[in-house]
Motif scaffolding. Structure first.
Motif, PDB file in Angstrom:
ATOM      1  N   TRP A 184      -7.260  12.743  -6.452  1.00  0.00           N
ATOM      2  CA  TRP A 184      -6.646  13.276  -7.659  1.00  0.00           C
ATOM      3  C   TRP A 184      -5.744  12.221  -8.301  1.00  0.00           C
ATOM      4  O   TRP A 184      -5.768  12.015  -9.518  1.00  0.00           O
ATOM      5  N   LEU A 185      -4.950  11.529  -7.472  1.00  0.00           N
ATOM      6  CA  LEU A 185      -4.069  10.475  -7.986  1.00  0.00           C
ATOM      7  C   LEU A 185      -4.873   9.317  -8.569  1.00  0.00           C
ATOM      8  O   LEU A 185      -4.534   8.779  -9.624  1.00  0.00           O
ATOM      9  N   ASP A 186      -5.950   8.931  -7.881  1.00  0.00           N
ATOM     10  CA  ASP A 186      -6.818   7.857  -8.384  1.00  0.00           C
ATOM     11  C   ASP A 186      -7.341   8.192  -9.774  1.00  0.00           C
ATOM     12  O   ASP A 186      -7.360   7.350 -10.666  1.00  0.00           O
ATOM     13  N   ALA A 187      -7.788   9.436  -9.951  1.00  0.00           N
ATOM     14  CA  ALA A 187      -8.370   9.858 -11.224  1.00  0.00           C
ATOM     15  C   ALA A 187      -7.345   9.852 -12.353  1.00  0.00           C
ATOM     16  O   ALA A 187      -7.724   9.851 -13.522  1.00  0.00           O
ATOM     17  N   ARG A 188      -6.077   9.808 -12.003  1.00  0.00           N
ATOM     18  CA  ARG A 188      -5.013   9.793 -13.000  1.00  0.00           C
ATOM     19  C   ARG A 188      -4.362   8.420 -13.133  1.00  0.00           C
ATOM     20  O   ARG A 188      -3.287   8.286 -13.704  1.00  0.00           O
ATOM     21  N   GLY A 189      -5.018   7.397 -12.598  1.00  0.00           N
ATOM     22  CA  GLY A 189      -4.569   6.029 -12.815  1.00  0.00           C
ATOM     23  C   GLY A 189      -3.437   5.533 -11.943  1.00  0.00           C
ATOM     24  O   GLY A 189      -2.836   4.501 -12.243  1.00  0.00           O
ATOM     25  N   VAL A 190      -3.147   6.240 -10.858  1.00  0.00           N
ATOM     26  CA  VAL A 190      -2.111   5.749  -9.945  1.00  0.00           C
ATOM     27  C   VAL A 190      -2.639   4.491  -9.270  1.00  0.00           C
ATOM     28  O   VAL A 190      -3.738   4.484  -8.719  1.00  0.00           O
ATOM     29  N   ARG A 191      -1.879   3.406  -9.324  1.00  0.00           N
ATOM     30  CA  ARG A 191      -2.343   2.095  -8.853  1.00  0.00           C
ATOM     31  C   ARG A 191      -1.951   1.799  -7.411  1.00  0.00           C
ATOM     32  O   ARG A 191      -2.602   1.013  -6.738  1.00  0.00           O
ATOM     33  N   THR A 192      -0.852   2.376  -6.938  1.00  0.00           N
ATOM     34  CA  THR A 192      -0.368   2.123  -5.579  1.00  0.00           C
ATOM     35  C   THR A 192      -0.055   3.460  -4.931  1.00  0.00           C
ATOM     36  O   THR A 192       0.606   4.303  -5.542  1.00  0.00           O
ATOM     37  N   ILE A 193      -0.536   3.640  -3.713  1.00  0.00           N
ATOM     38  CA  ILE A 193      -0.236   4.849  -2.949  1.00  0.00           C
ATOM     39  C   ILE A 193       0.391   4.409  -1.632  1.00  0.00           C
ATOM     40  O   ILE A 193      -0.131   3.521  -0.953  1.00  0.00           O
ATOM     41  N   VAL A 194       1.524   5.028  -1.296  1.00  0.00           N
ATOM     42  CA  VAL A 194       2.223   4.685  -0.063  1.00  0.00           C
ATOM     43  C   VAL A 194       2.546   5.953   0.718  1.00  0.00           C
ATOM     44  O   VAL A 194       2.636   7.051   0.158  1.00  0.00           O
ATOM     45  N   ALA A 195       2.707   5.762   2.012  1.00  0.00           N
ATOM     46  CA  ALA A 195       3.191   6.816   2.902  1.00  0.00           C
ATOM     47  C   ALA A 195       4.053   6.137   3.954  1.00  0.00           C
ATOM     48  O   ALA A 195       3.825   4.973   4.295  1.00  0.00           O
ATOM     49  N   HIS A 196       5.031   6.848   4.467  1.00  0.00           N
ATOM     50  CA  HIS A 196       5.873   6.330   5.542  1.00  0.00           C
ATOM     51  C   HIS A 196       5.588   7.155   6.790  1.00  0.00           C
ATOM     52  O   HIS A 196       5.686   8.386   6.757  1.00  0.00           O
ATOM     53  N   ILE A 197       5.216   6.445   7.866  1.00  0.00           N
ATOM     54  CA  ILE A 197       4.727   7.118   9.076  1.00  0.00           C
ATOM     55  C   ILE A 197       5.426   6.553  10.304  1.00  0.00           C
ATOM     56  O   ILE A 197       5.504   5.335  10.483  1.00  0.00           O
ATOM     57  N   HIS A 198       5.895   7.457  11.156  1.00  0.00           N
ATOM     58  CA  HIS A 198       6.514   7.055  12.424  1.00  0.00           C
ATOM     59  C   HIS A 198       5.478   6.292  13.249  1.00  0.00           C
ATOM     60  O   HIS A 198       4.303   6.699  13.308  1.00  0.00           O
ATOM     61  N   PRO A 199       5.863   5.193  13.893  1.00  0.00           N
ATOM     62  CA  PRO A 199       4.880   4.368  14.619  1.00  0.00           C
ATOM     63  C   PRO A 199       4.167   5.087  15.764  1.00  0.00           C
ATOM     64  O   PRO A 199       3.078   4.675  16.155  1.00  0.00           O
ATOM     65  N   ASP A 200       4.738   6.172  16.271  1.00  0.00           N
ATOM     66  CA  ASP A 200       4.096   6.913  17.357  1.00  0.00           C
ATOM     67  C   ASP A 200       3.299   8.118  16.871  1.00  0.00           C
ATOM     68  O   ASP A 200       2.723   8.844  17.680  1.00  0.00           O
TER      69      ASP A 200
END
Length: 178
Positions: A124-140
């Motif tokens: 959905w974000l791609d279709a709306r032109g979002v260029r960068t997608i990030v997430a923050h994830i605990h290493p475990d």
């Protein structure tokens, strides 16, 4: 990924419903397992606490350049909410950037729903032109790392509050395919 008539993300098994304060009661049950907070901290919120938080979120970001998008995951076959996905979209150096997150309640984990919902969201974000997608994830948190990987995100060397930044960039001029 499929897209519902109203433009909200949709997947093979899930309808992503725009957040409403009225979801608080059901979501308090979905999010009631303390194990859900092992990597993120916090505790299960009561229905009243969730309603108050949802009302604040629905009021929108205080920064007019930032959009908060929140969807509840409706598992069509069971007719119940099972979790949520969210995206915060803000201006970025290469174009719009979204930070995403997902949570699936303990009874529905291990069925690929987080992956399915996150992929619907990123499509959905791609279709709306979002260029960068990030997430923050605990290493475990290996399950969340698997979801991020399925969305095309890769781990970076950047850390925030003990979580690794995962990121996917779409190069300028190259359309992203869902």
């Amino acid at each position: 990924m499929c897209v519902a008539v109203d433009g909200a993300p949709r997947s093979a098994r899930l309808d992503l419903l725009p957040l409403r304060a009225g979801h608080a009661g059901e979501m308090a049950r979905v999010l009631s397992d303390p194990a859900l907070y092992a990597f993120t901290g916090g505790r299960p919120e009561t229905a009243g606490e969730l309603r108050a938080r949802y009302e604040r979120v629905l009021a929108g970001s205080p920064d007019p350049a930032v959009s908060w998008l929140n969807w509840m995951l409706l598992l069509r076959d069971e007719g119940c909410l099972t979790g949520y996905v969210q995206a915060t979209i803000s201006p970025g150096a290469a174009g719009p950037e979204a930070e995403i997150a997902w949570v699936v309640g303990a009874p529905w984990q291990g069925r690929g729903l987080a992956r399915e919902a996150a992929r619907a969201l990123t499509g959905w974000l791609d279709a709306r032109g979002v260029r960068t997608i990030v997430a923050h994830i605990h290493p475990d948190h290996h399950a969340s790392a698997s979801v991020a990987r399925a969305c095309g995100l890769t781990p970076t060397g950047h850390w925030h509050d003990g979580e690794r930044r995962w990121q996917r960039d779409v190069p300028e001029g190259i359309p992203e395919t869902a």
